[in-house]
Write a protein that holds these residues in place. Structure first.
Motif, mmCIF file in Angstrom:
data_model
loop_
_atom_site.group_PDB
_atom_site.id
_atom_site.type_symbol
_atom_site.label_atom_id
_atom_site.label_comp_id
_atom_site.label_asym_id
_atom_site.label_seq_id
_atom_site.Cartn_x
_atom_site.Cartn_y
_atom_site.Cartn_z
ATOM 1 N N ILE A 66 0.756 -1.242 -0.124
ATOM 2 C CA ILE A 66 -0.019 -0.006 -0.132
ATOM 3 C C ILE A 66 0.691 1.290 0.044
ATOM 4 N N LEU A 67 0.638 2.310 -1.017
ATOM 5 C CA LEU A 67 1.410 3.337 -0.893
ATOM 6 C C LEU A 67 0.737 4.361 0.089
ATOM 7 N N ASN A 68 1.810 4.928 0.590
ATOM 8 C CA ASN A 68 1.479 5.908 1.618
ATOM 9 C C ASN A 68 2.058 7.337 1.246
ATOM 10 N N VAL A 69 1.435 8.400 0.901
ATOM 11 C CA VAL A 69 2.038 9.681 0.528
ATOM 12 C C VAL A 69 1.868 10.738 1.665
ATOM 13 N N GLU A 70 2.799 11.444 1.939
ATOM 14 C CA GLU A 70 2.907 12.315 2.914
ATOM 15 C C GLU A 70 3.373 13.641 2.525
ATOM 16 N N GLN A 71 2.798 14.650 2.776
ATOM 17 C CA GLN A 71 3.067 16.144 2.588
ATOM 18 C C GLN A 71 3.332 16.952 3.761
ATOM 19 N N SER A 72 4.412 17.713 3.602
ATOM 20 C CA SER A 72 4.429 18.843 4.486
ATOM 21 C C SER A 72 5.064 20.223 4.081
ATOM 22 N N PRO A 73 4.691 21.344 4.815
ATOM 23 C CA PRO A 73 4.161 21.360 5.894
ATOM 24 C C PRO A 73 2.528 21.095 5.565
ATOM 25 N N GLN A 74 1.752 20.972 6.724
ATOM 26 C CA GLN A 74 0.309 20.701 6.726
ATOM 27 C C GLN A 74 -0.333 21.979 6.337
ATOM 28 N N SER A 75 0.227 23.303 6.966
ATOM 29 C CA SER A 75 -0.110 24.573 6.378
ATOM 30 C C SER A 75 0.945 25.520 6.453
ATOM 31 N N LEU A 76 0.705 26.568 5.795
ATOM 32 C CA LEU A 76 1.880 27.673 5.426
ATOM 33 C C LEU A 76 1.239 28.919 5.243
ATOM 34 N N HIS A 77 1.633 29.886 6.028
ATOM 35 C CA HIS A 77 1.267 31.457 5.823
ATOM 36 C C HIS A 77 2.669 32.126 5.364
ATOM 37 N N VAL A 78 2.469 32.917 4.274
ATOM 38 C CA VAL A 78 3.688 33.508 3.978
ATOM 39 C C VAL A 78 3.167 35.046 3.619
ATOM 40 N N GLN A 79 3.889 35.860 3.455
ATOM 41 C CA GLN A 79 3.657 37.056 2.903
ATOM 42 C C GLN A 79 3.793 37.107 1.385
ATOM 43 N N GLU A 80 3.064 38.153 0.825
ATOM 44 C CA GLU A 80 2.994 38.398 -0.681
ATOM 45 C C GLU A 80 4.574 38.741 -1.125
ATOM 46 N N GLY A 81 4.833 38.127 -2.110
ATOM 47 C CA GLY A 81 6.364 38.182 -2.513
ATOM 48 C C GLY A 81 7.279 37.300 -1.998
ATOM 49 N N ASP A 82 6.884 36.464 -1.001
ATOM 50 C CA ASP A 82 7.945 35.416 -0.477
ATOM 51 C C ASP A 82 7.871 34.485 -1.372
ATOM 52 N N SER A 83 8.966 33.631 -1.357
ATOM 53 C CA SER A 83 9.228 32.348 -2.234
ATOM 54 C C SER A 83 8.844 31.294 -1.221
ATOM 55 N N THR A 84 8.317 30.258 -1.603
ATOM 56 C CA THR A 84 7.994 29.005 -0.487
ATOM 57 C C THR A 84 8.114 27.643 -1.508
ATOM 58 N N ASN A 85 8.148 26.606 -0.602
ATOM 59 C CA ASN A 85 8.144 25.400 -1.095
ATOM 60 C C ASN A 85 7.859 24.467 -0.319
ATOM 61 N N PHE A 86 6.969 23.241 -0.798
ATOM 62 C CA PHE A 86 6.374 22.224 -0.079
ATOM 63 C C PHE A 86 7.044 20.759 -0.493
ATOM 64 N N THR A 87 6.909 19.899 0.269
ATOM 65 C CA THR A 87 7.670 18.402 0.190
ATOM 66 C C THR A 87 6.469 17.520 -0.180
ATOM 67 N N CYS A 88 6.480 16.691 -1.159
ATOM 68 C CA CYS A 88 5.691 15.596 -1.120
ATOM 69 C C CYS A 88 6.564 14.202 -1.014
ATOM 70 N N SER A 89 6.193 13.148 -0.141
ATOM 71 C CA SER A 89 7.100 11.970 -0.084
ATOM 72 C C SER A 89 6.222 10.792 -0.352
ATOM 73 N N PHE A 90 6.780 9.914 -1.104
ATOM 74 C CA PHE A 90 5.950 8.824 -1.451
ATOM 75 C C PHE A 90 7.080 7.535 -1.499
ATOM 76 N N PRO A 91 6.448 6.252 -1.702
ATOM 77 C CA PRO A 91 7.221 5.151 -1.643
ATOM 78 C C PRO A 91 7.688 4.946 -2.992
ATOM 79 N N SER A 92 9.123 4.704 -3.393
ATOM 80 C CA SER A 92 9.798 4.848 -4.248
ATOM 81 C C SER A 92 9.506 3.494 -5.137
ATOM 82 N N SER A 93 9.305 2.511 -4.542
ATOM 83 C CA SER A 93 9.148 1.312 -5.175
ATOM 84 C C SER A 93 8.043 0.925 -5.717
#
Lengths: 113, 118
Positions: free
Chosen positions: A1-28
């Motif tokens: 069974i695949l399990n996909v995880e994302q982080s962070p759960q929530s994010l607050h940024v100011q206009e103009g900021d750059s941001t990034n999120f992560t998605c993790s998944f089983p590679s097999s």
């Protein structure tokens, strides 16, 4: 069974900021990684689909990378705008005939003007 | 090209009542999906059709949920009787194909039906 995880759960940024999120998944048995954007009261919208290790996709100020060997994908937003506020979902699909998308819980982004 | 259509957009019912949702996929899309999305969770696949055949209904609570896709086009999802925990957004999506290449696997979503069970 695949399990996909994302982080962070929530994010607050100011206009103009750059941001990034992560998605993790089983590679097999990996086949494809999808990113969707879901704005409140609208339909989830497909952003990217990636299959190859090292893939990098770009759409305006949004880009994504894929590492299938270690099982992660990054989504980047450069110069965030209030209209980028949404939930960003990733989903992974497996190789084989019985292919299905396994969804993460999403990252909720709020961009303050 | 027209997107995925769903109706109704909102529905409020009392527990033990019945409710039905309708979905019209993008023309030419063979695969249709129904998802349940509870607040704070990712979309949960309820049922997947390939044309008018069921590919996956492993997470469909079959004692109360049913779905059909007549003639391989429109689909209806029914809940009978509804429970409080069925309150959620029900999303319909379609894609060109399941086994084909990754681009054809991309799912296109309708606006969803927000169900509240009181």
């Amino acid at each position: 069974i695949l399990n996909v995880e994302q982080s962070p759960q929530s994010l607050h940024v100011q206009e103009g900021d750059s941001t990034n999120f992560t998605c993790s998944f089983p590679s097999s048995n990996f086949y494809a990684l999808h990113w969707y954007r879901w704005e409140t009261a609208k339909s989830p919208e497909a952003l990217f689909v990636m299959t190859l290790n090292g893939d990098e996709k770009k759409k305006g100020r949004i880009s994504a990378t894929l590492n299938t060997k270690e099982g992660y994908s990054y989504l980047y937003i450069k110069g965030s705008q209030p209209e980028d506020s949404a939930t960003y979902l990733c989903a992974s699909s497996n190789a084989g005939n019985n292919r299905k998308l396994i969804w993460g819980l999403g990252t909720s982004l709020a961009v303050n003007p | 090209e027209a997107g995925v259509a769903q109706s109704p957009r909102y529905k409020i019912i009392e527990k033990r009542q019945s409710v039905a949702f309708w979905c019209n996929p993008i023309s030419g899309h063979a695969t249709l999906y129904w998802y349940q999305q509870i607040l704070g969770q990712g979309p949960k696949l309820l049922i997947q059709f390939q044309n008018n055949g069921v590919v996956d209904d492993s997470q469909l609570p079959k004692d109360r949920f049913s779905a059909e896709r007549l003639k391989g086009v429109d689909s209806t999802l029914k809940i009978q009787p509804a429970k409080l925990e069925d309150s959620a957004v029900y999303l319909c999506a379609s894609s060109f194909g399941v086994v084909a290449g990754s681009l054809q696997e991309t799912q296109y979503f309708g606006p969803g039906t927000r169900l509240l069970v009181l």
